[in-house]
Design an enzyme around this catalytic site. Structure first.
Site, short mmCIF file in Angstrom:
data_model
loop_
_atom_site.label_atom_id
_atom_site.label_comp_id
_atom_site.label_asym_id
_atom_site.label_seq_id
_atom_site.Cartn_x
_atom_site.Cartn_y
_atom_site.Cartn_z
N ASP A 225 18.86 48.02 37.85
CA ASP A 225 19.22 47.79 39.25
C ASP A 225 18.29 48.51 40.22
OD1 ASP A 225 21.27 46.49 38.00
OD2 ASP A 225 22.77 48.03 38.39
N CYS B 41 48.13 31.98 40.32
CA CYS B 41 49.17 32.89 39.83
C CYS B 41 49.90 33.55 41.01
CB CYS B 41 48.55 33.89 38.85
SG CYS B 41 49.78 34.72 37.84
N TYR B 42 49.66 34.85 41.25
CA TYR B 42 50.31 35.50 42.39
C TYR B 42 49.99 34.73 43.68
CZ TYR B 42 51.63 39.13 45.75
OH TYR B 42 52.22 39.82 46.79
N LYS C 277 24.97 41.47 37.49
CA LYS C 277 23.90 42.06 36.67
C LYS C 277 22.92 41.00 36.13
CE LYS C 277 22.69 45.96 34.56
NZ LYS C 277 22.76 47.28 35.21
N GLY D 285 47.56 38.83 40.86
CA GLY D 285 47.73 40.25 41.16
C GLY D 285 48.84 40.84 40.33
N HIS E 160 45.57 30.39 34.86
CA HIS E 160 44.27 30.92 35.31
C HIS E 160 43.12 30.00 34.91
CE1 HIS E 160 45.63 34.89 36.67
NE2 HIS E 160 46.61 34.69 35.80
N GLU F 246 40.08 30.39 35.69
CA GLU F 246 38.82 31.15 35.65
C GLU F 246 38.52 31.76 34.29
OE1 GLU F 246 41.64 31.94 37.06
OE2 GLU F 246 41.96 34.08 37.32
#
Ligand code: XMP
Length: 514
Positions: free
Chosen positions: A229, A81-82, A370, A54, A171, A173
């Site tokens: 969509d 992290c945060y 998506k 964050g 991180h 990710e």
């Protein structure tokens, strides 16, 4: 219920990426805002919890604090992290503010032997990972140990093995962390004991059954735009309730060349029940003389609601409104305001409609990304032309026709845009470009054609690559292809004497010009 990992979002720009990585491992995840109560988290029966990074520091006066009771749920927790700093603070450790900051890819060294973590078991003793922090853990809470450090001596990971609480300063990710997905896999499969039961085919069957149950024999109305969509959600609901789905396609006069006809033909082939409304005169009438981008967007949004509402009211007994909301929309709207996200553009949607029309909302795709929507489209047998359609903004060509919108200027833009896309297709480039379109500028320049002077407007070629439209890179198109496009546009489109290429990425630009 699928196995879930809950992601508590503390405002990191990478939160969606955590969800993506888990989905790639066939694990369903739910992103909740940082202020979600422990009861809400528990209602998903999570196999594990991830606390995101964050923008704030844990020592800031307005620091974000999560519901500490989640640590009593008994499932493993990973703070990134945060998230790791928050764990440190909650369990009585200390975090340094503003010292030893690290931004960028950094070498991480695992702690030796038995102090090494289960999380990093499958990766080398040293690896590179993305650090992006101003603060760092200074003093460990009781029961925790250090499992790796950065080259600069910063604590890179910690854990409390007995309580299955883990923290990563870097991180896992992001793509630039080496074997970051292995770390997340270890967390999900080994530590949380997930089995990876998320599967699109099961999802389709469950979803159709759920829609049948929710809607029963009531009617559903749906605004179709031609986009992926709305088309996929309508086709899915049609499979569940058939003729009780009534779709409305509003032609606002801002579509591309031949688009309304082509889209209607495709819907007919799928078997959807669609009312076609040509409201182009109304839209163009109210847009006349308007040049401000936000004003254009607001007029189009308001008119769309008016036209759609008038049509939908004619449908007897409608109780539900179907919307093609997807996961990133849910997250984006959930975050708005809560973490101070700035308004860049008023996106066109039909928010406000359900309350106004007293309709219940049906959003079968709100869990999907998506590309998952595209996979779903394929599973339910939709034509490739619809599934692989490039994104097209709700306000259509209005946001690509800079300055005043007139029928004549829209027609010029349509022709140029058609040529651009046609040439990209014949060069075999279109499929690999995320979005390609023309923008008409209200700028005149002098040219020479034949032996005469011209004084005409200019057209911009905009082509980008992106993964999620949050960021984008301009596409490097072969010069010979560009040359052919430029020649064709100047020769064939009356009113254009100059073609320019947009070489700006996002940020700093946005994808659309308005
Ligand atoms: P920007 O211009 O914000 O666009 O970088 C990001 C993506 O969103 C599309 N876009 C819209 N889509 N309604 C939509 O449904 C809108 O009002 C809208 N405005 C932009 C744009 O084409 C790009 O893919």
């Amino acid at each position: 219920m699928n196995e879930n990992i809950i992601i508590i979002n503390c405002g990191s720009q990478f939160t969606q990426l955590i969800a993506r990585r888990l989905r790639e491992m066939k694990i369903h995840s739910v992103i909740l805002n940082w202020d979600a109560s422990c009861e809400t988290v528990a209602s998903y029966a999570p196999k594990g919890i991830i606390i995101s990074g964050g923008p704030k520091g844990v020592n800031d006066p307005d620091a974000i604090m999560i519901d500490k009771k989640i640590f009593e749920l008994g499932c493993p927790v990973l703070g990134i992290c945060y998230g790791m700093q928050l764990i440190t603070k909650i369990f009585g450790g200390a975090v340094n503010s503003g010292t030893d900051s690290e931004y960028g890819v950094t070498l991480i060294k695992k702690s030796p032997g038995k102090n090494s973590s289960l999380l990093t078991k499958k990766i080398p003793e040293q690896f590179h990972a993305l650090m992006s922090h101003g603060d760092n853990v200074q003093k460990l809470p009781e029961g925790f140990e250090i499992t790796s450090t950065s080259d600069g001596g910063v604590i890179a990971s910690i854990e409390n093995r007995a309580r299955k609480i883990f923290g990563l300063q870097f991180h896992p990710e992001v793509a630039n962390t080496e074997k970051g997905d292995e770390i997340l896999k270890s967390f999900a499969f080994e530590i949380c004991s997930c089995s990876g039961d998320w599967d699109m085919t099961n999802w389709v069957e469950n979803s159709i059954a759920e829609i049948k149950k929710q809607v029963g024999d009531k009617k559903v109305v749906c605004g179709l735009s031609g986009g992926v969509d709305s088309s996929v959600s309508a086709t899915l609901v049609h499979k569940a309730i058939g003729e009780n789905l009534q779709c409305v396609f509003v032609n606002h006069g801002l579509m591309r060349l031949n688009e309304p006809e082509e889209v209607m033909k495709q819907y007919k082939e799928i078997g959807l029940n669609v009312i076609y409304v040509d409201a182009s005169e109304k839209f163009l009438g109210e847009l006349a003389g308007v040049t401000d981008p936000e004003q254009k967007r607001k007029i189009i949004g308001r008119l769309f609601i008016e036209v759609f509402e008038a049509e939908a009211k004619k449908i007897q007994g409608a109780e539900f409104l179907l919307q093609g909301t997807i996961y990133p929309d849910v997250i984006e709207s959930g975050m708005k305001g809560k973490n101070g996200a700035a308004l860049i553009k008023s996106h066109h949607n039909v928010g406000g409609l359900p309350e106004k029309m007293n309709l219940k909302l049906l959003e079968p795709l709100r869990d999907l990304f998506k590309d998952e929507v595209r996979v779903l489209g394929k599973i339910i047998g939709m034509p490739e032309e619809i599934i692989s359609r490039q994104p097209f903004p709700g306000p259509g060509l209005a946001v690509r026709c800079l300055g005043e919108i007139t029928k004549q200027r829209l027609d010029v833009l349509r022709e140029a845009d058609f040529i651009f896309r046609e040439e990209l297709k014949s060069a075999g480039l279109y499929k690999n470009i995320w979005q390609a379109f023309c923008v008409l500028l209200p700028v005149k320049s002098v040219g020479v054609m034949g032996d005469s002077r011209t004084y005409n407007e200019a057209v911009v070629l905009r082509a980008i690559h992106s993964q999620d439209a949050m960021t984008a890179e301009w596409s490097r198109i072969d010069f010979d292809v560009l040359d052919k496009i430029s020649k064709r546009i100047c020769n064939e489109v009356k009113g254009i004497n100059r073609v320019v290429l947009d070489v700006t990425s996002k940020p700093p630009a946005t994808i659309e010009w308005e």
